[in-house]
Structures are given as structure tokens and as C-alpha cells.
Write a protein that holds these residues in place. Structure first.
Motif, PDB file in Angstrom:
ATOM      1  N   GLY A  15      56.893  56.960 100.103  1.00  0.00           N
ATOM      2  CA  GLY A  15      57.123  58.198  99.369  1.00  0.00           C
ATOM      3  C   GLY A  15      55.861  58.949  98.983  1.00  0.00           C
ATOM      4  N   TYR A  16      54.922  58.219  98.369  1.00  0.00           N
ATOM      5  CA  TYR A  16      53.703  58.879  97.901  1.00  0.00           C
ATOM      6  C   TYR A  16      52.920  59.487  99.059  1.00  0.00           C
ATOM      7  CZ  TYR A  16      49.122  59.507  95.762  1.00  0.00           C
ATOM      8  OH  TYR A  16      47.931  60.040  95.332  1.00  0.00           O
ATOM      9  N   ILE A  19      54.434  62.726 100.234  1.00  0.00           N
ATOM     10  CA  ILE A  19      54.086  63.853  99.356  1.00  0.00           C
ATOM     11  C   ILE A  19      52.679  64.369  99.675  1.00  0.00           C
ATOM     12  CG2 ILE A  19      53.560  64.498  96.956  1.00  0.00           C
ATOM     13  CD1 ILE A  19      55.885  62.781  96.065  1.00  0.00           C
ATOM     14  N   MET A  59      55.595  68.572  96.514  1.00  0.00           N
ATOM     15  CA  MET A  59      56.948  68.082  96.224  1.00  0.00           C
ATOM     16  C   MET A  59      56.965  67.173  95.002  1.00  0.00           C
ATOM     17  SD  MET A  59      59.195  67.062  99.469  1.00  0.00           S
ATOM     18  CE  MET A  59      57.929  66.887 100.666  1.00  0.00           C
ATOM     19  N   ALA A  60      57.991  67.338  94.182  1.00  0.00           N
ATOM     20  CA  ALA A  60      58.201  66.398  93.080  1.00  0.00           C
ATOM     21  C   ALA A  60      58.935  65.173  93.645  1.00  0.00           C
ATOM     22  CB  ALA A  60      59.030  67.056  92.002  1.00  0.00           C
ATOM     23  N   ALA A  61      58.797  64.057  92.942  1.00  0.00           N
ATOM     24  CA  ALA A  61      59.452  62.834  93.427  1.00  0.00           C
ATOM     25  C   ALA A  61      60.966  63.016  93.519  1.00  0.00           C
ATOM     26  CB  ALA A  61      59.108  61.670  92.504  1.00  0.00           C
ATOM     27  N   GLY A  62      61.534  63.772  92.550  1.00  0.00           N
ATOM     28  CA  GLY A  62      62.983  64.006  92.558  1.00  0.00           C
ATOM     29  C   GLY A  62      63.421  64.763  93.801  1.00  0.00           C
ATOM     30  N   THR A  63      62.659  65.788  94.158  1.00  0.00           N
ATOM     31  CA  THR A  63      62.994  66.584  95.351  1.00  0.00           C
ATOM     32  C   THR A  63      62.870  65.714  96.597  1.00  0.00           C
ATOM     33  OG1 THR A  63      61.927  68.411  94.222  1.00  0.00           O
ATOM     34  CG2 THR A  63      62.460  68.749  96.530  1.00  0.00           C
ATOM     35  N   TYR A 104      63.037  62.381  96.971  1.00  0.00           N
ATOM     36  CA  TYR A 104      64.036  61.316  97.174  1.00  0.00           C
ATOM     37  C   TYR A 104      65.457  61.852  97.343  1.00  0.00           C
ATOM     38  CZ  TYR A 104      60.704  57.663  97.198  1.00  0.00           C
ATOM     39  OH  TYR A 104      59.675  56.851  97.591  1.00  0.00           O
ATOM     40  N   GLY A 105      65.724  63.045  96.786  1.00  0.00           N
ATOM     41  CA  GLY A 105      67.012  63.689  97.081  1.00  0.00           C
ATOM     42  C   GLY A 105      67.102  63.972  98.570  1.00  0.00           C
ATOM     43  N   ALA A 106      65.988  64.516  99.123  1.00  0.00           N
ATOM     44  CA  ALA A 106      65.967  64.834 100.560  1.00  0.00           C
ATOM     45  C   ALA A 106      66.000  63.549 101.395  1.00  0.00           C
ATOM     46  CB  ALA A 106      64.721  65.643 100.882  1.00  0.00           C
ATOM     47  N   ILE A 107      65.250  62.541 100.971  1.00  0.00           N
ATOM     48  CA  ILE A 107      65.243  61.269 101.714  1.00  0.00           C
ATOM     49  C   ILE A 107      66.649  60.687 101.775  1.00  0.00           C
ATOM     50  CG2 ILE A 107      64.541  58.831 101.492  1.00  0.00           C
ATOM     51  CD1 ILE A 107      61.746  59.722 100.881  1.00  0.00           C
ATOM     52  N   LYS A 108      67.348  60.733 100.644  1.00  0.00           N
ATOM     53  CA  LYS A 108      68.714  60.178 100.613  1.00  0.00           C
ATOM     54  C   LYS A 108      69.594  60.864 101.658  1.00  0.00           C
ATOM     55  CE  LYS A 108      72.714  59.899  97.578  1.00  0.00           C
ATOM     56  NZ  LYS A 108      73.518  61.011  98.080  1.00  0.00           N
ATOM     57  N   ARG A 109      69.526  62.199 101.672  1.00  0.00           N
ATOM     58  CA  ARG A 109      70.367  62.938 102.625  1.00  0.00           C
ATOM     59  C   ARG A 109      69.935  62.681 104.068  1.00  0.00           C
ATOM     60  NH1 ARG A 109      71.733  65.392  98.130  1.00  0.00           N
ATOM     61  NH2 ARG A 109      69.628  65.798  97.462  1.00  0.00           N
ATOM     62  N   VAL A 115      68.512  59.945 105.198  1.00  0.00           N
ATOM     63  CA  VAL A 115      68.949  58.574 105.547  1.00  0.00           C
ATOM     64  C   VAL A 115      70.457  58.576 105.818  1.00  0.00           C
ATOM     65  CG1 VAL A 115      69.265  56.221 104.641  1.00  0.00           C
ATOM     66  CG2 VAL A 115      67.088  57.398 104.303  1.00  0.00           C
ATOM     67  N   TYR A 169      70.081  60.050  86.483  1.00  0.00           N
ATOM     68  CA  TYR A 169      70.656  60.192  87.827  1.00  0.00           C
ATOM     69  C   TYR A 169      71.930  59.355  87.958  1.00  0.00           C
ATOM     70  CZ  TYR A 169      66.678  62.670  89.846  1.00  0.00           C
ATOM     71  OH  TYR A 169      65.742  63.619  90.155  1.00  0.00           O
ATOM     72  N   TYR A 176      67.118  54.422  94.651  1.00  0.00           N
ATOM     73  CA  TYR A 176      65.821  55.117  94.718  1.00  0.00           C
ATOM     74  C   TYR A 176      64.986  55.143  93.433  1.00  0.00           C
ATOM     75  CZ  TYR A 176      67.717  56.750  99.133  1.00  0.00           C
ATOM     76  OH  TYR A 176      68.250  56.798 100.396  1.00  0.00           O
ATOM     77  N   MET A 208      61.044  55.966  93.133  1.00  0.00           N
ATOM     78  CA  MET A 208      60.630  57.234  92.508  1.00  0.00           C
ATOM     79  C   MET A 208      59.645  56.970  91.377  1.00  0.00           C
ATOM     80  SD  MET A 208      64.262  59.211  92.443  1.00  0.00           S
ATOM     81  CE  MET A 208      63.763  60.701  91.606  1.00  0.00           C
ATOM     82  N   VAL A 218      56.325  56.135  92.893  1.00  0.00           N
ATOM     83  CA  VAL A 218      55.661  57.335  93.419  1.00  0.00           C
ATOM     84  C   VAL A 218      55.096  58.161  92.273  1.00  0.00           C
ATOM     85  CG1 VAL A 218      56.116  59.586  94.517  1.00  0.00           C
ATOM     86  CG2 VAL A 218      56.979  57.501  95.562  1.00  0.00           C
ATOM     87  N   GLU A 254      57.848  67.507  87.539  1.00  0.00           N
ATOM     88  CA  GLU A 254      59.046  66.674  87.733  1.00  0.00           C
ATOM     89  C   GLU A 254      60.196  67.175  86.840  1.00  0.00           C
ATOM     90  OE1 GLU A 254      59.626  64.306  89.875  1.00  0.00           O
ATOM     91  OE2 GLU A 254      57.608  64.169  90.691  1.00  0.00           O
ATOM     92  N   GLU A 258      72.580  65.809  92.981  1.00  0.00           N
ATOM     93  CA  GLU A 258      72.984  64.410  93.164  1.00  0.00           C
ATOM     94  C   GLU A 258      74.372  64.140  92.581  1.00  0.00           C
ATOM     95  OE1 GLU A 258      71.479  62.829  95.274  1.00  0.00           O
ATOM     96  OE2 GLU A 258      69.760  64.160  95.293  1.00  0.00           O
TER      97      GLU A 258
END
Lengths: 112, 295
Positions: A26-27, A30, A43-47, A49-54, A56, B18, B26, B30, B33, B56, B67
Motif C-alpha cells: 500500500g505505502y 501511494i 492518495m489517502a489510505a482510505g481512498t 484501500y477502497g479502490a484496492i478492494k474494488r 480485488v 468502516y 483492510y 491501512m 500505511v 485522511e 463502503e
């Protein structure tokens, strides 16, 4: 994710593009995205991992070791492109290339 | 506590917002990171560290909406008809009994529904409604959500209803000798309109909280407030139509008043039942809360 996904969103494109050369965690995704976008996309971590989830979920990227559920101290989960993800990225790059040729022609015609 | 540690622990707390399925998959990554991001900026520059956290925080609402809407289902899945039927029957039968009791009593000369209801009727009505909400609502919910405890759901529904009705029912305050002199017409109207949303809010809050904790309570309360408000306005619309549009054509009398009560309440029950059925169906299908295992 949309079944007819082109054009990709900027976030999706950059994530796929950053994974094209090698698997990354992840890091490093970014940081890579920040680098290839010339510092424009942070990118923020939230953005991310939301994208990573989709990604995957629709099988475009995958964890390098999907059996690993928990991580040790300082250990990272790496993601890589799948064949499907790779072909989507190629399609998108071709689409952008066509567009850029069009823009080049436009420059010649209009003279700007 | 240093700024860095404070920010890192605040971020870890925010991750709990979340959906649980997403968290399991995740949140750990997260968090890691984010720690990396903070460490890479925390080289003597506190402002950059704060900015990293603010970045963030700014993207958090959008991420949460995305989500949760993903987790709740994108409305692509088919709803189980059985769930809708069960909750609809539960809530409609509840409202049917209430409407018959209310309709009968209020259509009597002594039961003019504006100000002259008797103390005895109010007490009986209050207890009856609590019991009915508890029994019928609780049973319907526990059938649709097999992982719930039936007794707990019955208590949650009944208590939620009783507290909320008491809060918005100045008639009940008078029974207990609480002064209502300060309630003018505006307040009275407000309490009438607020009663159903308040019912929905507290029933949802307590049912959700008893079932899966505070986060479920929060989501159930919001959804249920909207559902009960819709139910209330359906009821209101039916009253308006039946009392105004058909007024000249149909003999307007006590029995007509009772028809009004029954039709209005059945519509109320139908709307609430169907929407609660959809809500619980969605909740049941997606791992929104911890240990949300479908039995």
C-alpha cells in the motif's frame, strides 16, 4: 465495478499503472502514484484501500500471498496485477494514446 | 502523549467507523500505511504530520459512504420475499389491532380524539401498544434475523416504543401528573409529527444496539426513523384522502371514522413492515457488523 470500465478513473488508472512494473504494498503504491503523477495525486489510505478492494473484487489485482490473513510487525501485504487487470490497463493506455494522437492532429489543424 | 502517537491512535479509532467486513480485510494494512505516511513526514515538521492526518479525515466521509453503500448492497440483490411478508404481516397485524381499538374508542362520543380522551383509555392504549410492538414486532424481527434472540427483540421493540411514545405523548405526561401547561398549539403539532419518527428512532436504536452493538444501533435508528416517517405520512395521506375527497359521497359517521383508522394504520403498518423487511434483509446479507453470521 462497472463491467464496461473504460475510461478508468484516475485513481484506478494510477494504481494499475503503478503495479505494472512490479508487485507493491500500500505505502509504496501511494509513493509511486505520487511520483508518476509528478506530485499531483496524493492518495489517502482510505481512498487507496477502497479502490484496492474494488479492484480485488473484480479480479484486476490480487494479493501476492492470498492465504496470509494477518501480518507480522512491519510485514506488508503486496498486490500485483492479474492478466485481466493487465489487459484493462493496456486497453486504457491504447485509448489514451489514440486520444493524444487526436489532440496532436487537432493542434496541426487548428494551429495552436 | 506526543502529537505523532495521538494522531496515529486517532486514525486507528477512525478506522473502526468502516463496515466490519472492510475492517477485517483492510484496517490493519491501512493503519500500517498511515503510520508509514506519518513517519515519512514526521521529520521535525509537525504541520506536515497534521496535514497528513487532515488529508485522511477529509477523504473519510466519502470513503465511508462508498463502503457502506457497497456493503449494504448497491440494491442489486433480490430481496427475499419471505422476509418482506413476515415483517409486513407482523407490523400490519400490530397496526390492525391498534387501529380497531383506537377506531372503536375514538369513534365513541367520549373518545373524541382531540382532547377528551380519558386517563383509563390512555393507560390501556399505552400498555397495549407496548405489548403489541414487543410481541408482534419482536417476533417478526427475530424470524427474519435468525441470529437474534427472540425475547431480546421483543423487549427491545416494546421498550423502544414505550419510551418514544412517552417522550412525544403529552397525554401520558398528564396521567403521571406532569404539567403540560407550557405546551402551546405549535408544540402540540410538533409532538404529533415527531411521534412516529421518534418511535422509529428509538425502536431502531435499541433493536440494533441489542443485536450488534452501537454501530448497528446507529444505522438501524437512522433507517428506522426514515421508515417510520414514511409510514406516518402514508397514514396521514390516507386520512386526508378519506376524510376530504370522499367526504361528500359517503355517509360520514362513526363507522367511517373507524374505517379511516383501519385503512390509515394498515397502510402505516404495510410501509413500515415492507421497509423494515428490506432493511433487515440487506443487513443480514452483508457482513456489516462484527460476527454478523447468518445462521
Amino acid at each position: 465495478m462497472n463491467k464496461n470500465p473504460l475510461p478508468l478513473t484516475e485513481t484506478t488508472f494510477f494504481i494499475l499503472f503503478s503495479l505494472a512494473s512490479s508487485p507493491k504494498h500500500g505505502y509504496s503504491i501511494i509513493k509511486e502514484v505520487e511520483k508518476i503523477s509528478g506530485g499531483r495525486v496524493k492518495m489517502a489510505a482510505g481512498t487507496l484501500y477502497g479502490a484496492i478492494k474494488r479492484l480485488v473484487d473484480c479480479g484486476w489485482i490480487e494479493p501476492t500471498d492470498p492465504t496470509k490473513k494477518t501480518l507480522d510487525e512491519r510485514e506488508r501485504k503486496y498486490y500485483r496485477l492479474t492478466k485481466e487487470g493487465s489487459s484493462r490497463l493496456t486497453e486504457e493506455i491504447l485509448r489514451i494514446r489514440k486520444l493524444s494522437l487526436l489532440i496532436k492532429d487537432y493542434h496541426t489543424v487548428v494551429g495552436i | 502523549m506526543s502529537l505523532k502517537i495521538f494522531i496515529i491512535s486517532s486514525y486507528a479509532a477512525l478506522l473502526k467507523l468502516y463496515p466490519t467486513g472492510f475492517q477485517h480485510e483492510y484496517a490493519e494494512e491501512m493503519n500500517r500505511v498511515f503510520i508509514d505516511l506519518v513517519e515519512s513526514t514526521d521529520k521535525g515538521n509537525r504541520w506536515k504530520t497534521v496535514r497528513c492526518f487532515l488529508n485522511e479525515c477529509l477523504c473519510l466521509p466519502g470513503c465511508l459512504i462508498r463502503e457502506y453503500s457497497d456493503a449494504i448492497g448497491g440494491m442489486k440483490m433480490k430481496t427475499t420475499k419471505q422476509n418482506l411478508v413476515i415483517t409486513s404481516i407482523g407490523f400490519m397485524s400490530l397496526f390492525l389491532i391498534l387501529s380497531i381499538v383506537n377506531g372503536y374508542y375514538r369513534s365513541q362520543p367520549a373518545g373524541n380524539w382531540t382532547h377528551t380522551t380519558t386517563t383509563l383509555f390512555l393507560v390501556i392504549d399505552f400498555i397495549l401498544q407496548g405489548i403489541l410492538y414487543g410481541v408482534l414486532g419482536g417476533i417478526a424481527i427475530s424470524i427474519v434475523l435468525p441470529s437474534t434472540n427472540r425475547k431480546q427483540m421483543m423487549l427491545a421493540c416494546g421498550i423502544g416504543y414505550l419510551i418514544s411514545s412517552f417522550i412525544t405523548g403529552e397525554g401520558y405526561w398528564e396521567v403521571l401528573g406532569i404539567s403540560t401547561k407550557w405546551i402551546n398549539q405549535n408544540w402540540e403539532s410538533f409532538l404529533v409529527y415527531a411521534s412516529s419518527p421518534m418511535n422509529g428512532f428509538l425502536i431502531g436504536l435499541i433493536v440494533g444496539w441489542v443485536w450488534k452493538g452501537w454501530k448497528a444501533g446507529l444505522i438501524f435508528s437512522i433507517a428506522s426513523t426514515i421508515i417510520f416517517t414514511l409510514g406516518f405520512w402514508t397514514n396521514y395521506l390516507s386520512w386526508y384522502v378519506l376524510t376530504n375527497v370522499f367526504r361528500d359521497n359517503i355517509l360520514f359517521g362513526r363507522s367511517w371514522l373507524m374505517v379511516n383508522w383501519i385503512v390509515g394504520y394498515l397502510l402505516f403498518g404495510g410501509v413500515v413492515g415492507i421497509l423494515w423487511g428490506i432493511l433487515m434483509d440487506r443487513i443480514q446479507r452483508y457482513p456489516l457488523f462484527s460476527s454478523n453470521v447468518v445462521n
